[in-house]
Design a protein around this motif. Sequence first.
Motif, PDB file in Angstrom:
ATOM      1  N   UNK A  44       0.661  -1.258   0.051  1.00 36.43           N
ATOM      2  CA  UNK A  44       0.034  -0.024  -0.090  1.00 36.43           C
ATOM      3  C   UNK A  44       1.044   1.208  -0.014  1.00 36.43           C
ATOM      4  N   UNK A  45       0.218   2.227  -0.559  1.00 34.60           N
ATOM      5  CA  UNK A  45       0.759   3.627  -0.495  1.00 34.60           C
ATOM      6  C   UNK A  45       1.170   4.014   0.910  1.00 34.60           C
ATOM      7  N   UNK A  46       2.262   4.509   1.359  1.00 33.45           N
ATOM      8  CA  UNK A  46       2.609   5.136   2.743  1.00 33.45           C
ATOM      9  C   UNK A  46       3.152   6.303   2.729  1.00 33.45           C
ATOM     10  N   UNK A  47       2.726   7.093   3.646  1.00 33.98           N
ATOM     11  CA  UNK A  47       3.313   8.559   4.177  1.00 33.98           C
ATOM     12  C   UNK A  47       4.780   8.352   4.184  1.00 33.98           C
ATOM     13  N   UNK A  48       5.612   9.070   3.650  1.00 24.24           N
ATOM     14  CA  UNK A  48       7.033   9.417   4.012  1.00 24.24           C
ATOM     15  C   UNK A  48       7.332  10.186   4.716  1.00 24.24           C
ATOM     16  N   UNK A  49       6.741  11.609   4.210  1.00 23.26           N
ATOM     17  CA  UNK A  49       7.223  12.922   5.057  1.00 23.26           C
ATOM     18  C   UNK A  49       6.236  14.035   4.504  1.00 23.26           C
ATOM     19  N   UNK A  60       7.608   9.313   8.457  1.00 21.97           N
ATOM     20  CA  UNK A  60       7.735   8.036   8.785  1.00 21.97           C
ATOM     21  C   UNK A  60       8.719   7.503   9.598  1.00 21.97           C
ATOM     22  N   UNK A  61       8.663   6.377  10.443  1.00 16.72           N
ATOM     23  CA  UNK A  61       9.520   5.994  11.362  1.00 16.72           C
ATOM     24  C   UNK A  61      10.826   5.273  10.420  1.00 16.72           C
ATOM     25  N   UNK A  62      10.423   4.759   9.412  1.00 15.53           N
ATOM     26  CA  UNK A  62      11.638   4.144   8.464  1.00 15.53           C
ATOM     27  C   UNK A  62      12.343   4.972   8.015  1.00 15.53           C
ATOM     28  N   UNK A  63      12.268   6.374   7.927  1.00 13.44           N
ATOM     29  CA  UNK A  63      13.072   7.335   7.157  1.00 13.44           C
ATOM     30  C   UNK A  63      13.662   8.085   8.175  1.00 13.44           C
ATOM     31  N   UNK A  64      13.203   8.495   9.362  1.00  8.59           N
ATOM     32  CA  UNK A  64      13.651   9.149  10.103  1.00  8.59           C
ATOM     33  C   UNK A  64      15.089   9.266  10.287  1.00  8.59           C
TER      34      UNK A  64
END
Length: 120
Positions: A44-49, A60-64
């Motif tokens: 699914x599409x997810x918010x990044x920033x 998103x926690x995955x890119x912090x």
Amino acid sequence: QVQLVESGGGLVQPGGSLRLSCAASGSIFRIYAMGWSRQAPGKQRELVASITSGGRTNYADSVKGRFTVSRDNAKNTVYLQMNSLKPEDTAVYYCNAELSLYSGYGGNYWGQGTQVTVSS
């Protein structure tokens, strides 16, 4: 009519960097929040920033710590600086803008997407 045009995607090796840009054009009165989302194959599409007109950001926690979102209000442009890229960052990246038009209408608009591939 509103257009959001993304640029800056491509192929990069793990650990590398890319900078995405997204410029909004049209009869825009005001842009509120702008942001980036991504969609990997089968996911699914997810918010990044995202970033507000005042500069408040959300990640998103995955890119912090690796990604930085910024914007140039004078140019109606949002950027995403991506560092320390990982294979799991591979996806189509979409920008969006919540805005109002001179006509009085408005809403959330999306760009066409740009592919980011992280691979050796």
